[in-house]
Write an enzyme that holds these catalytic residues in place. Structure first.
Site, PDB file in Angstrom:
ATOM      1  N   HIS A  23       0.837  -1.203   0.000  1.00 57.95           N
ATOM      2  CA  HIS A  23       0.000   0.000   0.000  1.00 57.95           C
ATOM      3  C   HIS A  23       0.871   1.252   0.000  1.00 57.95           C
ATOM      4  O   HIS A  23       0.680   2.164  -0.807  1.00 57.95           O
ATOM      5  CB  HIS A  23      -0.921  -0.014   1.230  1.00 57.95           C
ATOM      6  CG  HIS A  23      -1.679   1.251   1.436  1.00 57.95           C
ATOM      7  ND1 HIS A  23      -3.016   1.375   1.094  1.00 57.95           N
ATOM      8  CD2 HIS A  23      -1.320   2.449   1.954  1.00 57.95           C
ATOM      9  CE1 HIS A  23      -3.423   2.587   1.387  1.00 57.95           C
ATOM     10  NE2 HIS A  23      -2.398   3.269   1.915  1.00 57.95           N
ATOM     11  N   GLU A  24       1.834   1.315   0.922  1.00 63.79           N
ATOM     12  CA  GLU A  24       2.670   2.510   1.037  1.00 63.79           C
ATOM     13  C   GLU A  24       3.565   2.679  -0.188  1.00 63.79           C
ATOM     14  O   GLU A  24       3.751   3.802  -0.675  1.00 63.79           O
ATOM     15  CB  GLU A  24       3.504   2.446   2.314  1.00 63.79           C
ATOM     16  CG  GLU A  24       2.685   2.433   3.599  1.00 63.79           C
ATOM     17  CD  GLU A  24       1.718   3.598   3.740  1.00 63.79           C
ATOM     18  OE1 GLU A  24       1.967   4.682   3.155  1.00 63.79           O
ATOM     19  OE2 GLU A  24       0.700   3.431   4.441  1.00 63.79           O
ATOM     20  N   HIS A  27       1.836   4.418  -3.098  1.00 63.94           N
ATOM     21  CA  HIS A  27       1.699   5.882  -3.075  1.00 63.94           C
ATOM     22  C   HIS A  27       2.781   6.528  -3.931  1.00 63.94           C
ATOM     23  O   HIS A  27       2.523   7.521  -4.621  1.00 63.94           O
ATOM     24  CB  HIS A  27       1.789   6.409  -1.637  1.00 63.94           C
ATOM     25  CG  HIS A  27       0.532   6.263  -0.853  1.00 63.94           C
ATOM     26  ND1 HIS A  27      -0.673   6.797  -1.259  1.00 63.94           N
ATOM     27  CD2 HIS A  27       0.294   5.650   0.330  1.00 63.94           C
ATOM     28  CE1 HIS A  27      -1.603   6.514  -0.361  1.00 63.94           C
ATOM     29  NE2 HIS A  27      -1.046   5.810   0.612  1.00 63.94           N
ATOM     30  N   ASN A  31       1.615   8.873  -7.031  1.00 67.07           N
ATOM     31  CA  ASN A  31       2.017  10.279  -6.932  1.00 67.07           C
ATOM     32  C   ASN A  31       2.915  10.704  -8.082  1.00 67.07           C
ATOM     33  O   ASN A  31       2.940  11.886  -8.453  1.00 67.07           O
ATOM     34  CB  ASN A  31       2.734  10.544  -5.602  1.00 67.07           C
ATOM     35  CG  ASN A  31       1.787  10.563  -4.426  1.00 67.07           C
ATOM     36  OD1 ASN A  31       0.585  10.781  -4.577  1.00 67.07           O
ATOM     37  ND2 ASN A  31       2.305  10.335  -3.242  1.00 67.07           N
ATOM     38  N   ARG A  32       3.629   9.765  -8.656  1.00 63.52           N
ATOM     39  CA  ARG A  32       4.543  10.107  -9.743  1.00 63.52           C
ATOM     40  C   ARG A  32       3.930   9.913 -11.131  1.00 63.52           C
ATOM     41  O   ARG A  32       4.472  10.410 -12.119  1.00 63.52           O
ATOM     42  CB  ARG A  32       5.829   9.286  -9.623  1.00 63.52           C
ATOM     43  CG  ARG A  32       6.705   9.773  -8.503  1.00 63.52           C
ATOM     44  CD  ARG A  32       7.795   8.790  -8.142  1.00 63.52           C
ATOM     45  NE  ARG A  32       8.677   9.308  -7.104  1.00 63.52           N
ATOM     46  CZ  ARG A  32       8.382   9.339  -5.802  1.00 63.52           C
ATOM     47  NH1 ARG A  32       7.215   8.888  -5.379  1.00 63.52           N
ATOM     48  NH2 ARG A  32       9.235   9.835  -4.922  1.00 63.52           N
ATOM     49  N   GLY A  36       1.627  13.430 -14.512  1.00 69.08           N
ATOM     50  CA  GLY A  36       2.996  13.522 -14.994  1.00 69.08           C
ATOM     51  C   GLY A  36       3.998  13.522 -13.859  1.00 69.08           C
ATOM     52  O   GLY A  36       3.693  13.932 -12.734  1.00 69.08           O
ATOM     53  N   ASN A  39       4.599  16.493 -11.387  1.00 64.21           N
ATOM     54  CA  ASN A  39       3.455  16.998 -10.616  1.00 64.21           C
ATOM     55  C   ASN A  39       3.095  16.022  -9.508  1.00 64.21           C
ATOM     56  O   ASN A  39       2.021  15.438  -9.511  1.00 64.21           O
ATOM     57  CB  ASN A  39       2.231  17.186 -11.526  1.00 64.21           C
ATOM     58  CG  ASN A  39       2.438  18.285 -12.535  1.00 64.21           C
ATOM     59  OD1 ASN A  39       2.895  19.364 -12.193  1.00 64.21           O
ATOM     60  ND2 ASN A  39       2.101  18.020 -13.785  1.00 64.21           N
TER      61      ASN A  39
END
Length: 200
Positions: A23-24, A27, A31-32, A36, A39
């Site tokens: 799970h971690e 992220h 997020n990456r 893009g 961001n």
């Protein structure tokens, strides 16, 4: 068997729970990829599904041959000293069986990020099992060609095609676009079926 304990005699370390680790780690992936690589703050809006993406990766990296979508699958069950089919740390364990997990898109209203994410996980989990039913399950998670591999490929490629600050419909459209790019749109009906079952 009692799981190994963490810092105290009554605490169980989440660092030993494979589902929490996956799970971690996920992220970092979401997020990456969403919006893009430059961001990394794109999953901070009210209808973001970052926690749901992470729960999904926790589920798909711990599926065993013979598992089914109807089975009850909790998140954080090891850290809660539960069996894998326990309730875990979410409102309901994950399952394609609506009597086990009845949540749909309407249930995100007024919820925080984890409860909102649960709905996104369910949409992807429904799709995962429809694709496994269609193409079978391949134990080779890296190079396999089964429905489970297709489901993960669509989820990851869909993240790349999802705009910054997405809502659920934006992210669903990313999955649809991923299918067009990767598989020539072969799975469009299954994608719509999966998301519609959970109200999207």
């Amino acid at each position: 068997v009692v799981p190994p304990t963490g810092s105290g005699p009554d605490e169980v370390s989440g660092s030993l729970d494979n589902g929490i680790i996956a799970h971690e780690y996920a992220h970092g992936i979401s997020n990456r990829l969403v919006g893009g690589g430059s961001n990394s703050g794109c999953l901070g809006n009210g209808e973001q599904m970052g926690e749901g993406i992470s729960d999904y990766f926790s589920l798909v990296t711990t599926v065993k041959p013979g598992d089914t979508g109807e089975m009850s699958r909790g998140i954080g069950t090891f850290a809660q000293r539960e069996d894998v089919d326990g309730g875990g740390i979410r409102r309901y364990p994950y399952s394609t069986d609506l009597s086990i997990n009845p949540l749909t898109y309407k249930d995100i209203a007024g919820q925080g990020v984890h409860a909102t994410g649960e709905i996104w996980t369910l949409c992807l989990w429904e799709l995962y099992w429809l694709l496994v039913e269609e193409y079978g399950f391949d134990e080779d998670l890296y190079h396999g060609i089964g429905g489970n591999n297709v489901a993960v490929a669509l989820a990851v490629e869909g993240l790349k095609l999802t705009s910054c600050s997405p809502g659920f419909e934006d992210a669903r459209n990313g999955v649809l676009a991923a299918d067009e790019l990767l598989y020539g749109g072969a799975n469009q009906c299954l994608i719509w079926q999966a998301f519609a079952k959970r109200g999207l």
